[in-house]
Scaffold this motif. Structure first.
Motif, short mmCIF file in Angstrom:
data_model
loop_
_atom_site.label_atom_id
_atom_site.label_comp_id
_atom_site.label_asym_id
_atom_site.label_seq_id
_atom_site.Cartn_x
_atom_site.Cartn_y
_atom_site.Cartn_z
N ASN A 150 -36.99 -18.56 -63.18
CA ASN A 150 -38.11 -17.77 -62.69
C ASN A 150 -37.80 -16.28 -62.71
N THR A 151 -36.79 -15.87 -63.52
CA THR A 151 -36.36 -14.48 -63.56
C THR A 151 -37.50 -13.56 -63.98
N LEU A 152 -38.30 -13.98 -64.96
CA LEU A 152 -39.38 -13.14 -65.45
C LEU A 152 -40.39 -12.84 -64.35
N THR A 153 -40.73 -13.85 -63.56
CA THR A 153 -41.65 -13.65 -62.43
C THR A 153 -41.06 -12.70 -61.40
N VAL A 154 -39.77 -12.87 -61.12
CA VAL A 154 -39.09 -12.01 -60.16
C VAL A 154 -39.08 -10.56 -60.64
N VAL A 155 -38.77 -10.35 -61.91
CA VAL A 155 -38.68 -8.99 -62.46
C VAL A 155 -40.05 -8.31 -62.44
N MET A 156 -41.10 -9.03 -62.81
CA MET A 156 -42.44 -8.43 -62.84
C MET A 156 -42.89 -8.02 -61.44
N SER A 157 -42.74 -8.91 -60.48
CA SER A 157 -43.14 -8.57 -59.11
C SER A 157 -42.23 -7.50 -58.53
N MET A 158 -40.95 -7.48 -58.93
CA MET A 158 -40.03 -6.46 -58.45
C MET A 158 -40.47 -5.06 -58.88
N TYR A 159 -40.87 -4.93 -60.14
CA TYR A 159 -41.31 -3.62 -60.62
C TYR A 159 -42.67 -3.23 -60.05
N PHE A 160 -43.49 -4.20 -59.72
CA PHE A 160 -44.75 -3.91 -59.05
C PHE A 160 -44.48 -3.27 -57.68
N ILE A 161 -43.54 -3.85 -56.93
CA ILE A 161 -43.15 -3.29 -55.63
C ILE A 161 -42.46 -1.94 -55.81
N LEU A 162 -41.60 -1.85 -56.81
CA LEU A 162 -40.81 -0.65 -57.02
C LEU A 162 -41.68 0.56 -57.33
N TYR A 163 -42.77 0.36 -58.03
CA TYR A 163 -43.63 1.49 -58.39
C TYR A 163 -44.14 2.21 -57.14
N PHE A 164 -44.59 1.46 -56.15
CA PHE A 164 -45.11 2.08 -54.93
C PHE A 164 -43.98 2.72 -54.10
N MET A 165 -42.78 2.19 -54.20
CA MET A 165 -41.65 2.81 -53.51
C MET A 165 -41.28 4.14 -54.16
N PHE A 166 -41.30 4.18 -55.49
CA PHE A 166 -40.97 5.40 -56.22
C PHE A 166 -42.06 6.46 -56.10
N GLU A 167 -43.31 6.04 -56.02
CA GLU A 167 -44.42 6.99 -56.06
C GLU A 167 -44.43 7.90 -54.82
N LYS A 168 -44.18 7.32 -53.65
CA LYS A 168 -44.16 8.11 -52.41
C LYS A 168 -42.89 7.78 -51.64
N PRO A 169 -41.74 8.29 -52.11
CA PRO A 169 -40.45 7.90 -51.49
C PRO A 169 -40.29 8.39 -50.06
N ARG A 170 -40.76 9.62 -49.78
CA ARG A 170 -40.62 10.15 -48.42
C ARG A 170 -41.41 9.30 -47.42
#
Length: 362
Positions: A150-170
């Motif tokens: 299920n690595t592909l599912t994990v990676v896709m959802s991980m980057y979905f979460i990561l985008y919002f973390m990177f967009e407004k880090p403060r």
């Protein structure tokens, strides 16, 4: 009076009730979203690794938040995810046929046992122990590979979460800091220790593993070991295990080659691995890992065992982080609620005494 003193205050009852509700709701969320726990852990890991670069691009280079987020996500995919995915995919491809793999593994173990017994007359593995070893290897490898599928599912959802973390880090960090019901000093302690732990596990350990795997791969090709590419992936994965490390792979391979009649090649590969691969391990660990964070070997051993069971191949990184984080929370609990530092607070510092004398003089 004594009766009133022994009564539990209403404030404590409210605190315990609220804490119980929070724990129940958190358990329900984790239970129903268990599939996404590796995604959250992976997103936090990559965020910590790329944090300073994100602030540099957004605050110094004045990049748009979405552009900085996408650039770092792409860079992390190329540098961090693809090598791990390559090794996982290689293991799945080579070991995907579980029945054929176990047949080869059984022949491999039998060959080593017969050779050692013929040379030393020592029954290194009884039939009962050999059966247990084969069953354990089949069960463990199957569970590890199924957890990796299920690595592909994990990676896709991980980057979905990561985008919002990177967009407004403060904003993300402010929410985490304000949500933690701890003293500010303990929040800072958790942040700093977790940064070091993640850097050591997400960068240090995989770099050491990859370095050992590449050096061992050269030896496998030179001395004609069977399936050198598969052995490279297995050696890189095994090198993450402290103390024994890559020896779990190359020692049986050397014995197998000698048992097959390739005595010179087997002895040469054994000497090469013990000297060159072992030296590579020591150099990388005492240079790279010491600079990042010195993690106790037991944390890594139990973390890998737990992580592989929970998260599959990705547990090699996440497992030790969870174990170290649990121990860190115990330390934070002591700092938050223990009264051990009370005597120290009663002893004034020399500078404080000097300031008091100056105030008296004035």
């Amino acid at each position: 009076m004594l009766h009133k003193e022994n009564q539990i205050s209403s404030i404590k009852i409210k605190q315990v009730s609220l804490l119980a509700i929070i724990l129940v709701l958190a358990a329900l969320i984790c239970f129903n979203l268990a599939l996404f726990i590796p995604s959250v852990l992976g997103a936090i890991t990559i965020y910590v690794v790329c944090r300073k670069y994100n602030f540099y691009l957004q605050e110094e280079r004045k990049w748009k938040p979405w552009a900085s987020a996408l650039a770092l996500m792409f860079a992390s995919l190329i540098i961090i995810i693809l090598p791990i995915y390559f090794i996982a995919d290689l293991l799945i491809e080579k070991l995907g046929n579980a029945q054929a793999y176990m047949q080869k593994f059984n022949v491999f173990i039998d060959k080593i046992h017969d050779f050692v017994y013929s040379k030393t007359n020592f029954d290194i593995l009884s039939k009962e122990n050999m059966t247990k070893l084969k069953d354990f290897a089949g069960k463990y490898s199957t569970s590890a590979l199924s957890g990796t599928l299920n690595t592909l599912t994990v990676v896709m959802s991980m980057y979905f979460i990561l985008y919002f973390m990177f967009e407004k880090p403060r904003l993300f960090e402010r929410i985490l800091a304000s949500a933690a019901p701890l003293k500010r000093s303990n929040v800072s302690l958790i942040g700093e220790k977790m940064r070091k732990l993640i850097m050591a596990n997400a960068i240090g350990i995989p770099v050491v593993a990859l370095g050992q795997g590449i050096v061992a791969l050269v030896g496998y090709f030179i001395f004609g070991a069977p399936s050198p590419i598969l052995l490279f992936a297995l050696t890189a994965a095994a090198s993450m295990i402290p103390i024994v490390g890559a020896a779990i792979i190359y020692v049986p391979i050397c014995i197998f080659m000698i048992a097959e009649g390739n005595t010179g090649a087997g002895l040469g590969l054994g000497a090469y691995c013990m000297i060159v691969v072992g030296l590579t391990d020591n150099v990388l660990r005492f240079t790279l890992l010491k600079k990042l964070e010195d993690i106790h070997p037991l944390n890594t051993v139990f973390g890998i065992i737990m992580g592989m069971k929970l998260f599959g191949f990705m547990g090699l990184v996440f497992g030790p982080i969870l174990v170290s984080f649990t121990l860190l929370l115990i330390q934070v609990y002591r700092n938050e609620f223990s009264d051990d530092d009370t005597p120290e607070l009663q002893l004034p510092d020399k500078d404080d005494e000097l300031e008091e004398k100056i105030d008296l003089i004035v």
